[in-house]
Motif scaffolding. Structure first.
Motif, PDB file in Angstrom:
ATOM      1  N   ASP A 159      -7.620   4.935  -0.747  1.00 53.40           N
ATOM      2  CA  ASP A 159      -9.596   4.392  -0.049  1.00 53.40           C
ATOM      3  C   ASP A 159     -10.135   5.751   0.625  1.00 53.40           C
ATOM      4  OD1 ASP A 159      -9.160   1.856  -1.330  1.00 53.40           O
ATOM      5  OD2 ASP A 159      -8.695   0.375   0.572  1.00 53.40           O
ATOM      6  N   GLU A 160      -9.128   6.258   1.245  1.00 55.95           N
ATOM      7  CA  GLU A 160      -9.200   7.236   2.206  1.00 55.95           C
ATOM      8  C   GLU A 160      -9.796   7.894   1.757  1.00 55.95           C
ATOM      9  OE1 GLU A 160     -10.419   8.489   6.300  1.00 55.95           O
ATOM     10  OE2 GLU A 160      -8.944   6.778   5.619  1.00 55.95           O
ATOM     11  N   LEU A 161      -8.221   8.783   0.393  1.00 56.54           N
ATOM     12  CA  LEU A 161      -8.950   9.785  -1.019  1.00 56.54           C
ATOM     13  C   LEU A 161     -10.072   9.500  -1.354  1.00 56.54           C
ATOM     14  CD1 LEU A 161      -5.546  10.454  -1.932  1.00 56.54           C
ATOM     15  CD2 LEU A 161      -7.124  12.091  -0.951  1.00 56.54           C
ATOM     16  N   LYS A 162     -10.944   8.656  -2.264  1.00 57.16           N
ATOM     17  CA  LYS A 162     -11.745   7.669  -2.888  1.00 57.16           C
ATOM     18  C   LYS A 162     -12.961   7.936  -1.664  1.00 57.16           C
ATOM     19  CE  LYS A 162     -10.275   3.905  -5.905  1.00 57.16           C
ATOM     20  NZ  LYS A 162     -10.071   2.510  -6.577  1.00 57.16           N
ATOM     21  N   GLN A 163     -12.839   8.234  -0.721  1.00 58.27           N
ATOM     22  CA  GLN A 163     -14.006   8.361   0.121  1.00 58.27           C
ATOM     23  C   GLN A 163     -14.586   9.302   0.455  1.00 58.27           C
ATOM     24  OE1 GLN A 163     -14.351   6.380   4.114  1.00 58.27           O
ATOM     25  NE2 GLN A 163     -15.329   7.689   5.174  1.00 58.27           N
ATOM     26  N   ARG A 164     -13.199  10.436   0.775  1.00 57.80           N
ATOM     27  CA  ARG A 164     -13.432  11.875   0.792  1.00 57.80           C
ATOM     28  C   ARG A 164     -13.691  13.104  -0.302  1.00 57.80           C
ATOM     29  NH1 ARG A 164     -12.463  12.365   6.387  1.00 57.80           N
ATOM     30  NH2 ARG A 164     -11.467  10.452   7.472  1.00 57.80           N
ATOM     31  N   LEU A 165     -13.271  12.116  -1.777  1.00 64.69           N
ATOM     32  CA  LEU A 165     -13.052  13.256  -2.698  1.00 64.69           C
ATOM     33  C   LEU A 165     -13.090  12.541  -3.875  1.00 64.69           C
ATOM     34  CD1 LEU A 165      -9.085  14.326  -2.384  1.00 64.69           C
ATOM     35  CD2 LEU A 165     -11.655  15.629  -1.467  1.00 64.69           C
ATOM     36  N   PRO A 166     -14.841  11.769  -3.519  1.00 61.98           N
ATOM     37  CA  PRO A 166     -15.054  10.923  -5.266  1.00 61.98           C
ATOM     38  C   PRO A 166     -15.213  11.493  -6.219  1.00 61.98           C
ATOM     39  CG  PRO A 166     -17.194  11.694  -3.880  1.00 61.98           C
ATOM     40  CD  PRO A 166     -15.612  11.794  -2.552  1.00 61.98           C
ATOM     41  N   ASN A 167     -15.544  12.477  -6.410  1.00 59.36           N
ATOM     42  CA  ASN A 167     -14.955  12.916  -7.889  1.00 59.36           C
ATOM     43  C   ASN A 167     -13.207  13.064  -8.906  1.00 59.36           C
ATOM     44  OD1 ASN A 167     -18.242  13.196  -7.953  1.00 59.36           O
ATOM     45  ND2 ASN A 167     -18.104  15.376  -6.633  1.00 59.36           N
ATOM     46  N   SER A 168     -12.869  13.044  -7.813  1.00 58.84           N
ATOM     47  CA  SER A 168     -11.788  13.190  -7.799  1.00 58.84           C
ATOM     48  C   SER A 168     -10.606  12.526  -8.182  1.00 58.84           C
ATOM     49  CB  SER A 168     -10.464  13.852  -6.411  1.00 58.84           C
ATOM     50  OG  SER A 168     -10.813  14.888  -5.752  1.00 58.84           O
ATOM     51  N   LYS A 169      -9.712  12.655  -9.357  1.00 58.90           N
ATOM     52  CA  LYS A 169      -8.469  11.287 -10.396  1.00 58.90           C
ATOM     53  C   LYS A 169      -7.458  11.989  -9.328  1.00 58.90           C
ATOM     54  CE  LYS A 169     -11.549  11.217 -14.055  1.00 58.90           C
ATOM     55  NZ  LYS A 169     -11.969   9.660 -13.342  1.00 58.90           N
ATOM     56  N   ILE A 170      -6.539  10.651  -9.122  1.00 54.27           N
ATOM     57  CA  ILE A 170      -5.342  10.300  -8.389  1.00 54.27           C
ATOM     58  C   ILE A 170      -4.502   9.903  -9.280  1.00 54.27           C
ATOM     59  CG2 ILE A 170      -4.569   8.439  -5.972  1.00 54.27           C
ATOM     60  CD1 ILE A 170      -7.057   9.012  -5.511  1.00 54.27           C
ATOM     61  N   LEU A 171      -3.506  11.067  -9.036  1.00 56.40           N
ATOM     62  CA  LEU A 171      -2.388  10.375 -10.300  1.00 56.40           C
ATOM     63  C   LEU A 171      -1.988   9.425  -9.175  1.00 56.40           C
ATOM     64  CD1 LEU A 171      -0.371  10.218 -12.538  1.00 56.40           C
ATOM     65  CD2 LEU A 171       0.028  12.535 -12.290  1.00 56.40           C
ATOM     66  N   LEU A 172      -1.776   8.270  -8.684  1.00 59.17           N
ATOM     67  CA  LEU A 172      -0.286   7.626  -7.593  1.00 59.17           C
ATOM     68  C   LEU A 172       1.075   8.093  -8.692  1.00 59.17           C
ATOM     69  CD1 LEU A 172       0.124   5.948  -5.049  1.00 59.17           C
ATOM     70  CD2 LEU A 172      -1.019   4.132  -6.908  1.00 59.17           C
ATOM     71  N   LEU A 173       1.720   7.867  -7.932  1.00 53.25           N
ATOM     72  CA  LEU A 173       3.296   8.242  -8.284  1.00 53.25           C
ATOM     73  C   LEU A 173       4.635   7.019  -8.268  1.00 53.25           C
ATOM     74  CD1 LEU A 173       4.993  12.056  -8.455  1.00 53.25           C
ATOM     75  CD2 LEU A 173       3.875  10.337 -10.824  1.00 53.25           C
ATOM     76  N   ALA A 174       5.165   6.506  -8.621  1.00 54.37           N
ATOM     77  CA  ALA A 174       5.851   5.817  -8.696  1.00 54.37           C
ATOM     78  C   ALA A 174       6.959   5.955  -7.385  1.00 54.37           C
ATOM     79  CB  ALA A 174       6.651   5.236  -9.552  1.00 54.37           C
ATOM     80  N   ILE A 175       7.434   5.654  -5.914  1.00 56.65           N
ATOM     81  CA  ILE A 175       8.227   6.791  -5.219  1.00 56.65           C
ATOM     82  C   ILE A 175       9.767   6.927  -5.727  1.00 56.65           C
ATOM     83  CG2 ILE A 175       9.128   6.243  -3.028  1.00 56.65           C
ATOM     84  CD1 ILE A 175       7.367   3.424  -2.184  1.00 56.65           C
ATOM     85  N   PHE A 176       9.957   7.455  -5.479  1.00 52.75           N
ATOM     86  CA  PHE A 176      11.172   8.167  -6.450  1.00 52.75           C
ATOM     87  C   PHE A 176      12.366   7.299  -6.357  1.00 52.75           C
ATOM     88  CE2 PHE A 176      10.384  12.868  -7.328  1.00 52.75           C
ATOM     89  CZ  PHE A 176       9.373  12.386  -8.179  1.00 52.75           C
TER      90      PHE A 176
END
Length: 259
Positions: A159-176
């Motif tokens: 949510d913080e990333l979406k607010q601060r970087l609204p144009n960015s894509k987020i690749l969420l990785l599974a915890i190794f």
């Protein structure tokens, strides 16, 4: 400056930062005993981190300033991400140097530490095309947070990333994976978190990717040749990691059009 004085100044800065962060609570909830630690943004105050954690944060802010904010790709996480710099600089150079990448991995970080960094300038003024996020194994390992609490911390970060970087894509990785076998308690806890956080993907701004099988043998075991301490990948695994996420980097960094 003598090392003792440097350490004292660092401790003073930590104390100030902790006080400041207490005054800047989450927008939708106040800190209290009912609020999970995983979402209470704070600096890292572990004794072994005091000498370098805040200085590294400042170094990253300075790096962004030197590069005039020209960052297209961010890696955000804990020591596993941090170790691109020490264990696999050759692969970072090959895969990411030309892509204007920034490493925002900090050893020992839990979700609350990433939140603090984001709220204290880590990505201010940036407009990256892609953020690669992996965080949570220190919540499950150091403190053995409930899976729901760790997952909530990840949600706050997104949510913080979406607010601060609204144009960015987020690749969420599974915890190794961690621990030798699939019945290792910490491996199980990480997998419980993964089952929760994969639901955060919307295939629009957030994309989920689980590459854990690439580090395991046919029996699902983790070898010390892959992760010597059964937690941190060895150098060859960083190439495997890079190759596994390459389609997303090509899509969103090399061929990015704002969707």
């Amino acid at each position: 400056m003598p090392k003792f004085i440097t350490k004292v100044l660092t401790l003073m800065l930590i104390a100030f930062s902790s006080t400041y962060s207490q005054a800047t609570t989450d927008n939708d909830s106040e800190k209290d005993e009912q609020t999970p630690l995983s979402v209470q943004a704070t600096v890292h105050t572990a004794e072994w981190a005091v000498d370098w954690w805040l200085p590294r944060h400042q170094q990253k802010l300075d790096e962004v300033a030197r590069r005039n904010g020209e960052i297209d790709l961010i890696f955000l996480g804990d020591s596993i991400t941090h170790n691109w710099e020490s264990k696999a600089p050759q692969y970072w150079q090959t895969f990411y140097q030309h892509r204007k990448a920034l490493n925002l991995g900090f050893g020992g970080d839990r979700t609350e530490h990433v939140l603090w960094r984001l709220r204290h300038g880590a990505v201010d003024g940036l407009d990256p095309k892609l953020v690669v996020l992996m965080i949570g194994t220190n919540n499950t390992g150091h403190r053995q947070d409930a899976a729901e609490d760790t997952a909530l911390g990840v949600k706050y970060i997104i949510d913080e990333l979406k607010q601060r970087l609204p144009n960015s894509k987020i690749l969420l990785l599974a915890i190794f994976p961690r621990g030798e076998s699939s019945d290792d308690p910490l491996r199980i806890l990480n997998e419980e978190v993964n089952q929760l956080i994969k639901a955060y993907s919307d295939n629009d701004s957030v994309f989920w990717l689980n590459i854990n099988h690439l580090f395991l043998d046919e029996s699902g075991d983790l070898s010390t040749s892959v992760m010597n301490d059964l937690l941190h990948p060895e150098t060859p695994q960083y190439k495997i990691w890079a190759q596994a996420i390459e389609p997303y980097v090509v899509r969103f960094v090399d061929g990015q059009t704002r969707e």
